[in-house]
Design a protein around this motif. Structure first.
Motif, short mmCIF file in Angstrom:
data_model
loop_
_atom_site.label_atom_id
_atom_site.label_comp_id
_atom_site.label_asym_id
_atom_site.label_seq_id
_atom_site.Cartn_x
_atom_site.Cartn_y
_atom_site.Cartn_z
N VAL A 33 0.84 -1.20 0.00
CA VAL A 33 0.00 0.00 0.00
C VAL A 33 0.87 1.25 0.00
O VAL A 33 0.61 2.21 -0.73
CB VAL A 33 -0.94 -0.02 1.22
CG1 VAL A 33 -1.55 1.35 1.47
CG2 VAL A 33 -2.04 -1.06 1.00
N PHE A 34 1.91 1.21 0.79
CA PHE A 34 2.79 2.38 0.84
C PHE A 34 3.37 2.67 -0.53
O PHE A 34 3.35 3.80 -1.03
CB PHE A 34 3.91 2.14 1.87
CG PHE A 34 4.77 3.35 2.10
CD1 PHE A 34 4.50 4.23 3.13
CD2 PHE A 34 5.85 3.62 1.26
CE1 PHE A 34 5.28 5.36 3.33
CE2 PHE A 34 6.64 4.75 1.46
CZ PHE A 34 6.35 5.61 2.50
N ILE A 35 3.89 1.62 -1.15
CA ILE A 35 4.52 1.80 -2.46
C ILE A 35 3.49 2.23 -3.49
O ILE A 35 3.72 3.15 -4.29
CB ILE A 35 5.23 0.49 -2.89
CG1 ILE A 35 6.40 0.22 -1.94
CG2 ILE A 35 5.70 0.58 -4.33
CD1 ILE A 35 6.96 -1.20 -2.05
N GLY A 36 2.32 1.59 -3.42
CA GLY A 36 1.27 1.94 -4.38
C GLY A 36 0.88 3.41 -4.29
O GLY A 36 0.77 4.11 -5.30
N SER B 132 4.44 9.19 9.45
CA SER B 132 5.72 8.70 9.97
C SER B 132 5.84 8.98 11.46
O SER B 132 5.36 9.99 11.95
CB SER B 132 6.88 9.32 9.20
OG SER B 132 6.65 10.69 8.96
N ARG B 133 6.44 8.04 12.13
CA ARG B 133 6.64 8.17 13.58
C ARG B 133 8.09 7.87 13.88
O ARG B 133 8.64 6.88 13.36
CB ARG B 133 5.76 7.16 14.34
CG ARG B 133 4.28 7.33 14.15
CD ARG B 133 3.74 8.56 14.89
NE ARG B 133 2.32 8.72 14.69
CZ ARG B 133 1.77 9.33 13.64
NH1 ARG B 133 2.53 9.85 12.69
NH2 ARG B 133 0.46 9.42 13.52
N GLN B 134 8.68 8.66 14.75
CA GLN B 134 10.09 8.46 15.07
C GLN B 134 10.19 7.41 16.19
O GLN B 134 10.62 7.69 17.31
CB GLN B 134 10.73 9.80 15.45
CG GLN B 134 10.97 10.72 14.26
CD GLN B 134 9.69 11.14 13.54
OE1 GLN B 134 8.78 11.66 14.16
NE2 GLN B 134 9.62 10.89 12.23
N LEU B 135 9.73 6.24 15.83
CA LEU B 135 9.72 5.12 16.76
C LEU B 135 10.41 3.94 16.10
O LEU B 135 10.72 3.99 14.91
CB LEU B 135 8.29 4.67 17.07
CG LEU B 135 7.29 5.66 17.61
CD1 LEU B 135 5.93 4.98 17.63
CD2 LEU B 135 7.68 6.10 19.00
N TRP B 136 10.55 2.88 16.85
CA TRP B 136 11.13 1.67 16.28
C TRP B 136 10.11 0.54 16.17
O TRP B 136 10.26 -0.36 15.37
CB TRP B 136 12.30 1.20 17.15
CG TRP B 136 13.46 2.15 17.07
CD1 TRP B 136 13.68 3.08 16.09
CD2 TRP B 136 14.55 2.24 17.96
NE1 TRP B 136 14.84 3.76 16.32
CE2 TRP B 136 15.41 3.27 17.48
CE3 TRP B 136 14.92 1.59 19.14
CZ2 TRP B 136 16.59 3.63 18.12
CZ3 TRP B 136 16.08 1.94 19.77
CH2 TRP B 136 16.91 2.96 19.27
N GLY C 52 7.07 -0.86 14.91
CA GLY C 52 6.09 -0.62 13.87
C GLY C 52 6.65 -1.04 12.52
O GLY C 52 7.67 -1.73 12.47
N HIS C 53 5.94 -0.66 11.47
CA HIS C 53 6.40 -1.01 10.12
C HIS C 53 7.39 0.04 9.65
O HIS C 53 7.02 1.19 9.43
CB HIS C 53 5.22 -1.06 9.16
CG HIS C 53 4.19 -2.08 9.54
ND1 HIS C 53 3.03 -1.75 10.20
CD2 HIS C 53 4.17 -3.43 9.38
CE1 HIS C 53 2.33 -2.86 10.42
NE2 HIS C 53 2.99 -3.89 9.95
N GLN C 54 8.64 -0.39 9.49
CA GLN C 54 9.67 0.58 9.06
C GLN C 54 9.34 1.03 7.64
O GLN C 54 8.98 0.22 6.77
CB GLN C 54 11.06 -0.05 9.11
CG GLN C 54 12.16 0.99 8.96
CD GLN C 54 13.56 0.41 9.18
OE1 GLN C 54 13.71 -0.77 9.54
NE2 GLN C 54 14.56 1.22 8.94
N ILE C 55 9.47 2.31 7.44
CA ILE C 55 9.09 2.88 6.15
C ILE C 55 10.01 2.33 5.05
O ILE C 55 11.25 2.38 5.20
CB ILE C 55 9.16 4.42 6.22
CG1 ILE C 55 8.06 4.91 7.17
CG2 ILE C 55 9.02 5.04 4.84
CD1 ILE C 55 8.14 6.38 7.49
N VAL D 57 9.04 4.58 11.48
CA VAL D 57 7.99 3.59 11.23
C VAL D 57 6.69 4.31 10.91
O VAL D 57 6.57 5.53 11.09
CB VAL D 57 7.78 2.64 12.44
CG1 VAL D 57 9.06 1.89 12.74
CG2 VAL D 57 7.26 3.40 13.65
N LEU D 58 5.71 3.54 10.48
CA LEU D 58 4.42 4.12 10.12
C LEU D 58 3.47 4.14 11.31
O LEU D 58 3.52 3.27 12.19
CB LEU D 58 3.80 3.30 8.99
CG LEU D 58 4.54 3.42 7.66
CD1 LEU D 58 4.09 2.32 6.71
CD2 LEU D 58 4.29 4.79 7.05
#
Length: 947
Positions: free
Chosen positions: A159-162, A407-411, A413-416, A517-518
């Motif tokens: 989905v991100f890429i799309g 985007s979230r500055q966390l670890w 989750g789903h890495q962008i 991460v997202l």
RNA sequence: GGGUGUAUAGCUCAGCGGGAGAGCACUACCUUGACAUGGUAGGGGUCACAGGUUCAAUCCCUGUUACACCCA
């Protein structure tokens, strides 16, 4: 023999296990061949969360729908699972690290920390789903999903890429809501504006070369360190002379323009405002309009950074405010201070941390584009909200939707899936200061590498030291400066001459993956199809998407429902569900929102422990009226616990009286009026419950079931059956035994969606005699009882109930001892009444506690009298009754009829009414009047006899 | 500031353009062979307030008040 009371604690676990063993929850269990699907996806609770009363309500409703549709033979999937709750979960683990005095997150490093989070997930992740099981939730646990499962992660990447490729996801430097404690961006939905008592400081800034000053008002004086302008309204006569001049920023000394912008409100404060584009959303827009470069004065932890004068650096924002004010005071620049209520953005979860508008590079979804079809779907009714009023909430938000910062500055989750590198000099954006790095969005590192090699025509080198690390920044800068030098042959020649490694510095390109991460909701938005296996083309996706109903609370219409609509339409081409059922918020008895800090939380598991899962569920269902919050009163739970006991004891009574199910029993062939009546009443109850569930009116469904079971079956049918069951007529007895058992079976089915445990237990218990049960109740077909109504039997039983109630009422009013048996004399009975009396004699004698029933041509003297239809029922109580009390009773009844007649007469006497009201209404009124008049006459006659 | 919702019995809540309802609580009586976590009977309401529409309003409309929530 059933125990005297039902013990939920001893039964529930065993029953649940029986369902699991029978695989009764599996997708498609119990489905008729070729059945249409019925799908619900659970709103995924936070993986490390625990059950609160809102979950209990939410899942009770889902389970009712699921069990009901399963019994109706549909191919049911209730898809369970949890989400990873990025911020919340990472916070818990970080807190654990701190409490255990272990190294901090940053000291530990990404990989180690993630190991710890996964460990914590493994430890606590099952909790909430196990709690749902205690409520009886019949989800297909074999299909349990987690937002960070590989399959769901693949969906996220796809989905991100799309969206990136369609330009609907982009990276940009924007002001975002920044959480200085967690040092991450959050979305605007995660911010709660709270009104607090604040102050408005009026500061004077000197105007360059004039000896004059301009006064600005601010609630955040520390941000003046980042001021880049002062704005006044273009039409404000006070400031016409100063537009275009410069002010000198106190403490800093920066020369800042005085600009004209309509954002400055002449009515507020002095009419002039300081402009700090890096620290205020409105100011940011003003800055863009006037091409002002924002100056960010804070670090990610909201401490003053090196863009501010040395004296302030390192102070946190509150210390900085104090010092700025102190220093401005010393300059005499603080003119005055006023108290003011101000809205301060807080972190929505803890409401403790003040959120900072902060200028950073983040990823955004262009929600405006995605919202359009999602709005259209609801407008066109392809997805409906129940209650419908929530559509307005949805529209209001969707029509004004803002870019969604994902985007979230966390670890955790789903890495962008984005990699950054330098730009080639052939790139159209090369050398543009705001262009940012070259971005490669790819499904994995391998693909990113391929894409990068294709772009650069060189080998790439993955770096992992951090996007902002010196080594990566230097490598990027080196490459880009080499690229720049190459543009001009002369420059390149001289560089090569002086630098033996010149060629080398652009031979290998540094590439670094985005570390962020997202947003968790990004993956939750895909839940209705990612859980089914998408992006793989699975049979489940084809069968169960779109899902049917989404059951949720209004608080996540924006967070979740809207986003599922957008993503479902974009990637599946269809709305993810046709109905969104929005249930109430559960409040405490006083109407306050439940919260841990208030200590008014009702733990659903303690209700289950205390009253049983069935009573807990039934209470929630019975109180789930649409469009209204629910105040949960313990007395209701207790009442429904009693209802469970009542049902249990009715079954116990049947057991004690040989009421066993009979093979080949045909309910429409029974003979006795009482049995014909109860079968018809059962059919009506089944219809009512089904209709109300279909309409999502769970309270009405629950009440209809309750009324029928208690008010009709237990209070009347069982009582009426008693004389037959203890009587001497074998045919009648057997028919009644079989009917009673048959109706109990229907009751168990009817109540099963609401009270699964006790009904399943009784299904098993009553299955021990008579024909063996084919299946567990959970997989048994919903009753189909059409065409069982018998108007004649209904009329007879209604009459009987009226007679019995009437006699009981008189007995009480005349203070006849409950145990005393009294004679009944029926006067003036017509043929039908005579037949009814004969038919119901035993029931009448027993329920009204009569000595005997006889007919008379006259009312015996000293009788209490009841007027019913054409007949007068006389209770000869000479010597027992107080004649004056009886006269008073009759007069009261007469007065009631008088007022009824009067009311109707006023209507019928109104010409307009007769002219305009529908004929059936007029006819109804006439009948009411005639009935009242007839009753009144008989009551008057009864009164006359006593005089 | 904008918006939405709610006001019905002592409490918790249904309902609804033509006869005010449930559960709990309360009162009285009842340990009747399923159930006292029960049974029977009963008391209790200007359906927030003020207008309007209508033959008819607790219900529809407008306004007011109070409370709750959402958005800025």
């Amino acid at each position: 023999m059933l125990e005297k009371t039902y013990d939920p604690g001893a039964v529930e676990g065993r029953i649940y296990q029986a369902w699991v063993d029978a695989e009764a929850f599996k997708a498609g269990a119990g489905a008729k061949p070729g059945a249409e699907p019925f799908t619900i996806v659970i709103p995924p609770p936070n993986v490390t969360g625990s059950l609160h009363i809102g979950h209990a309500l939410n899942n009770t409703i889902q389970d009712i729908l699921v069990r009901y549709n399963r019994m109706r033979g549909k191919d049911v999937l209730w898809q369970p699972g949890t989400d990873h709750a990025g911020i919340a979960t990472q916070m818990i683990v970080e807190r654990q690290l701190m409490e255990r005095q272990e190294p901090s997150r940053r000291e530990m490093g990404r990989e180690k920390v993630l190991e710890r989070v996964w460990a914590w997930k493994a430890e606590s992740g099952g909790t909430i789903l196990n709690q749902l099981k205690r409520l009886g939730a019949s989800a297909d646990w074999s299909r349990e999903r987690f937002t960070m499962d590989e399959g769901l992660s693949a969906a996220v990447r796809k989905v991100f890429i799309g969206l990136y490729e369609k330009g609907l996801i982009y990276r940009a430097k924007r002001l975002v809501n920044w959480h200085p404690g967690l040092e991450t961006a959050i979305s605007d939905l995660e911010v709660e504006n709270i009104e607090v008592a604040g102050k408005m400081w009026h500061l004077s800034y000197p105007i360059e070369n004039s000896g004059e000053t301009i006064v600005v008002a601010t609630t955040r004086p520390e941000t003046m360190l980042g001021d880049v302008a002062v704005a006044v309204h273009p039409d404000d006569p006070r400031y016409q002379g100063v537009i275009g001049k410069y002010a000198i920023l106190p403490l800093v000394g920066r020369r800042i323009p005085i600009i004209a912008d309509e954002y400055a409100d002449p009515e507020v404060g002095s009419g002039a405002v300081k402009i700090t584009p890096a620290h205020d959303f409105n100011d940011f827009e003003v800055g863009q309009r006037h091409n002002l470069k924002p100056i960010n004065i804070f670090t990610t932890a909201a401490r003053v950074n090196s863009h501010a004068p040395r004296d302030y650096r390192g102070l946190d924002r509150f210390e900085a405010r104090a010092k700025v004010l102190e220093d401005l005071e010393a300059l005499g620049a603080v003119l005055w201070v006023e108290d003011k209520k101000i809205m301060v953005p807080h972190d929505e979860k803890t409401k403790q941390v003040i959120i900072e508008p902060f200028l950073t590079d983040q990823w955004f979804v262009n929600a405006e584009v995605l919202a359009k079809p999602a709005l259209e779907s609801v407008r066109a009714g392809r997805t409906k909200f129940v209650p419908q009023s929530w559509e307005n909430t949805y529209f209001a938000w969707m029509e004004n939707i803002k870019p969604w910062c994902i985007s979230r500055q966390l670890w955790w989750g789903h890495q962008i899936p984005a990699w950054y590198g330098p730009r080639l000099n052939s790139d159209p954006d090369f050398g543009k200061p705001d262009a940012g790095p070259k971005i490669f969005v790819a499904v994995n590192e391998e693909q990113a590498k391929k894409d990068a090699i294709a772009y650069y025509g060189r080998q790439v080198e993955f770096q992992t030291g951090g996007l902002t690390s010196l080594s990566f920044q230097k490598a990027m800068a080196d490459f880009e400066s080499t690229q720049r030098d190459r543009l001009v042959p002369a420059v390149w020649a001289s560089r090569r001459a002086s630098d033996p490694f010149a060629e080398l510095s652009d031979s290998k390109v540094p590439l670094h993956r985005d570390e962020d991460v997202l947003d968790t909701w990004f993956s939750s938005a895909l839940w209705p199809f990612s859980t089914l296996g998408w992006p793989e083309d699975t049979p489940e996706v084809r069968k169960y998407y779109p899902t049917d109903v989404l059951v949720t609370g209004f608080d996540i219409i924006f967070f979740w429902v809207a986003r599922m609509m957008m993503m479902g339409l974009e990637f599946m081409g269809k709305e993810p569900f046709h109905t969104v059922y929005v249930h109430a918020l559960v409040r405490d008895e006083q109407g306050a929102k439940m919260s841990k800090t208030k200590g008014n939380v009702i733990d659903p598991l303690s209700l289950v422990d205390g009253y049983g899962a069935d009573a807990t569920r039934f209470t929630l269902a019975a109180m789930a009226a649409q469009g209204r919050d629910m105040r949960l009163a313990m007395s209701r739970v207790e009442g429904y616990r009693n209802f469970v006991t009542k049902l249990w004891n009715a079954a116990r009574f049947l057991e004690m009286n040989g009421c066993v199910r009979r093979a080949g029993f045909e309910p429409h062939r029974v003979n006795l009026a009482v049995n014909r009546w109860i079968v018809g009443a059962t059919a009506r109850a089944v219809d009512a419950v089904a209709r109300h569930i279909d309409d999502y009116k769970f309270n009405e469904a629950a009440n209809a079931a309750y009324d029928f079971v208690w008010g009709t079956y237990c209070d009347w049918y069982v009582e009426l059956a008693k004389p037959i069951l203890t009587g001497e007529l074998p045919a009648e007895k057997q028919e009644t035994q079989a009917t009673a058992a048959f109706v109990l079976d229907q009751i168990l089915k009817l109540l099963h969606p609401f009270m699964p445990f006790v009904t399943e237990e009784l299904w098993g218990e009553t299955g021990k005699e008579g024909p063996p049960r084919e299946k567990l109740l959970i997989l048994t077909e919903w009753p189909d009882l059409h065409g069982f109504a018998d108007a004649h039997a209904d009329a007879e039983m209604t009459w009987l109930i009226e007679v019995v109630s009437g006699i009981r009422s008189v007995r009480t009013e005349m203070n006849v001892p409950a145990g005393a048996k009294i004679p009944l004399v029926i006067v003036g009975a017509g043929e039908e009444t005579g037949i009814r009396v004969e038919s119901q004699l035993q029931a009448l004698i027993r329920l009204a506690r009569l000595e005997d029933v006889s007919y008379g041509s006259d009312v015996p003297s000293g009788s209490a009298q009841i007027v019913l239809g054409e007949a007068t029922l006389a209770l000869p109580l000479a010597g027992v009754i107080d004649l004056e009390a009886e006269r008073a009773r009759l007069r009261k009844d007469i007065a009631r009829e008088d007022s009824e007649i009067d009311k109707v007469d006023r209507k019928l006497g109104n010409e307009q009414f007769v002219a305009k009201a529908p004929p059936e209404v007029i006819e109804e009124q006439r009948e009411r009047r005639a009935e009242a008049v007839a009753r009144r006459e008989r009551l008057l006659a009864a009164l006359a006899r006593l005089s």
